[in-house]
Design a protein around this motif. Structure first.
Motif, PDB file in Angstrom:
ATOM      1  N   ASN A 153       0.811  -1.214   0.000  1.00 23.29           N
ATOM      2  CA  ASN A 153       0.000   0.000   0.000  1.00 23.29           C
ATOM      3  C   ASN A 153       0.847   1.267   0.000  1.00 23.29           C
ATOM      4  N   ARG A 189       0.143   5.837  -0.811  1.00 19.49           N
ATOM      5  CA  ARG A 189      -0.850   6.857  -1.128  1.00 19.49           C
ATOM      6  C   ARG A 189      -0.969   7.068  -2.631  1.00 19.49           C
ATOM      7  N   TYR A 190       0.156   7.004  -3.333  1.00 22.22           N
ATOM      8  CA  TYR A 190       0.162   7.196  -4.776  1.00 22.22           C
ATOM      9  C   TYR A 190       0.798   5.980  -5.446  1.00 22.22           C
ATOM     10  N   ARG A 233      -2.486   2.552  -7.853  1.00 24.08           N
ATOM     11  CA  ARG A 233      -1.885   2.975  -6.584  1.00 24.08           C
ATOM     12  C   ARG A 233      -1.019   1.860  -6.038  1.00 24.08           C
ATOM     13  N   GLY A 261     -10.329   3.446  -3.153  1.00 27.30           N
ATOM     14  CA  GLY A 261      -9.717   3.652  -1.838  1.00 27.30           C
ATOM     15  C   GLY A 261      -9.886   5.065  -1.303  1.00 27.30           C
ATOM     16  N   ARG A 262      -9.576   6.069  -2.126  1.00 28.40           N
ATOM     17  CA  ARG A 262      -9.658   7.454  -1.658  1.00 28.40           C
ATOM     18  C   ARG A 262     -11.100   7.858  -1.342  1.00 28.40           C
ATOM     19  N   LYS A 263     -12.037   7.411  -2.182  1.00 29.83           N
ATOM     20  CA  LYS A 263     -13.441   7.752  -1.940  1.00 29.83           C
ATOM     21  C   LYS A 263     -13.927   7.119  -0.647  1.00 29.83           C
ATOM     22  N   ASP A 290     -12.136   6.332   1.915  1.00 24.19           N
ATOM     23  CA  ASP A 290     -11.488   7.023   3.025  1.00 24.19           C
ATOM     24  C   ASP A 290     -12.262   8.287   3.392  1.00 24.19           C
ATOM     25  N   PHE A 291     -12.760   9.006   2.384  1.00 25.70           N
ATOM     26  CA  PHE A 291     -13.559  10.209   2.633  1.00 25.70           C
ATOM     27  C   PHE A 291     -14.876   9.851   3.325  1.00 25.70           C
ATOM     28  N   ARG A 323     -11.219   1.967   8.557  1.00 24.67           N
ATOM     29  CA  ARG A 323     -10.220   2.922   8.076  1.00 24.67           C
ATOM     30  C   ARG A 323      -8.865   2.231   7.840  1.00 24.67           C
ATOM     31  N   GLN A 382      -6.793   1.581   4.001  1.00 24.55           N
ATOM     32  CA  GLN A 382      -5.435   2.010   3.669  1.00 24.55           C
ATOM     33  C   GLN A 382      -4.767   1.057   2.698  1.00 24.55           C
TER      34      GLN A 382
END
Length: 293
Positions: A29, A31-32, A60, A245-247, A249-250, A286, A290
């Motif tokens: 994993n 972030r980018y 990612r 993943g990012r969605k 997390d929000f 959460r 990740q």
């Protein structure tokens, strides 16, 4: 479809090939998308092509690619002898001999050890031919990596779905209990006033006002409605055929926000305890998110 960012894939050339390639693709994993490629120096000019293939397939993760190469064909390398350089070395040694009256122990093995007198000249291979062999192997290794990502993602999706169902049940309990909180507060307020004032008549309008103020402060209807909405969004997002993943997390952040608001408004110890359990579940989700692409 949920995909994990953790995966491993390995592919090799077919047996009997003149050139043998072994390619591994490991990912964890991040972030980018962070690509690190390790390959033989002779193939370094192909790095951008490798990077492009990976970028087209992965979105990612920290991706490490290891490319090992062996050529089992006849060697086309050659030995180059630099006679001019050897002459210069020998002439220099003779000058030292004459100037300092040294014993001359000049030999063939000594001259041959001097830098660049004899060196290996590697013939450059056709990189287009090599790339035509490497590309399908890289794609195969990446596909195996993706297969592992998908398998891990299915487990994460199943577990998150169960956790969302548990939180929905918990929110239903809060919704049911919140409806009786105002009535309980009203009864407690009347009892307390009666204990303090005895038989003195109290203005019912004033009590109704106090109850109305409390009801407004303690109301969690909006927070509950939004929490249901976030749960629905989470389950729908799990089904999307794209990086989620990012969605997710929000959405988890918004869930946590509503849970905090419900806890801050609550005067009921049971509701507070339920919210604590909900927040614990949110934190577990959460952590899982990740590792989702």
């Amino acid at each position: 479809m949920v995909k994990s960012m953790t995966g491993f894939g390995r592919a090799t050339s077919e047996e009997g090939a003149k050139r043998n390639f072994s390619i591994e693709v490991k990912s964890v994993n991040n972030r980018y998308l962070d690509i690190n490629i390790r390959m033989p120096r002779t193939l370094i000019s192909l790095e951008e092509k490798v990077r492009k293939v990976v970028t087209e397939k992965l979105n990612r993760g920290k991706v490490d690619i290891f490319i090992n190469y062996k050529n089992y064909g006849e060697s086309e390398n050659s030995i180059k002898l630099d006679l001019n350089l050897a002459d210069n070395y020998v002439e220099t040694l003779k000058q030292l001999e004459d100037r300092y009256h040294l014993n001359n122990d000049l030999s063939l093995s000594l001259v041959a050890k001097f830098p660049d007198v004899i060196k290996l000249e590697e013939k450059e291979e056709n990189l287009d031919d090599i790339w035509s062999e490497i590309e399908p192997i890289i794609n195969k290794a990446i596909e195996k990596n993706i297969e592992m990502r998908i398998a891990e993602g299915e487990k994460l999706e199943a577990d998150i779905t169960v956790k969302c169902a548990n939180m929905e049940e918990a929110i239903k309990v809060i919704e049911e209990r919140s409806e009786s909180i105002v009535e309980v507060y009203k009864n407690k307020l009347q009892t307390r006033i009666k204990d303090l004032l005895g038989n003195i008549e109290v203005d019912e309008g004033r009590i109704a006002t106090e109850v109305a103020i409390f009801a407004d402060k303690a109301a969690v209807d909006e927070e509950i409605t939004r929490f249901y909405s976030h749960l629905s969004q989470m389950l729908n997002t799990l089904k999307l055929d794209e990086p989620v993943g990012r969605k997710m997390d929000f959405i988890v952040q918004e869930m946590n926000r509503e849970a905090n608001t419900i806890a801050s408004k609550s005067t009921d110890i049971d509701i507070t305890n339920i919210v604590i359990n909900i927040k614990n579940t949110i934190e577990k989700i959460r952590e899982q998110i990740q590792n989702i692409e």
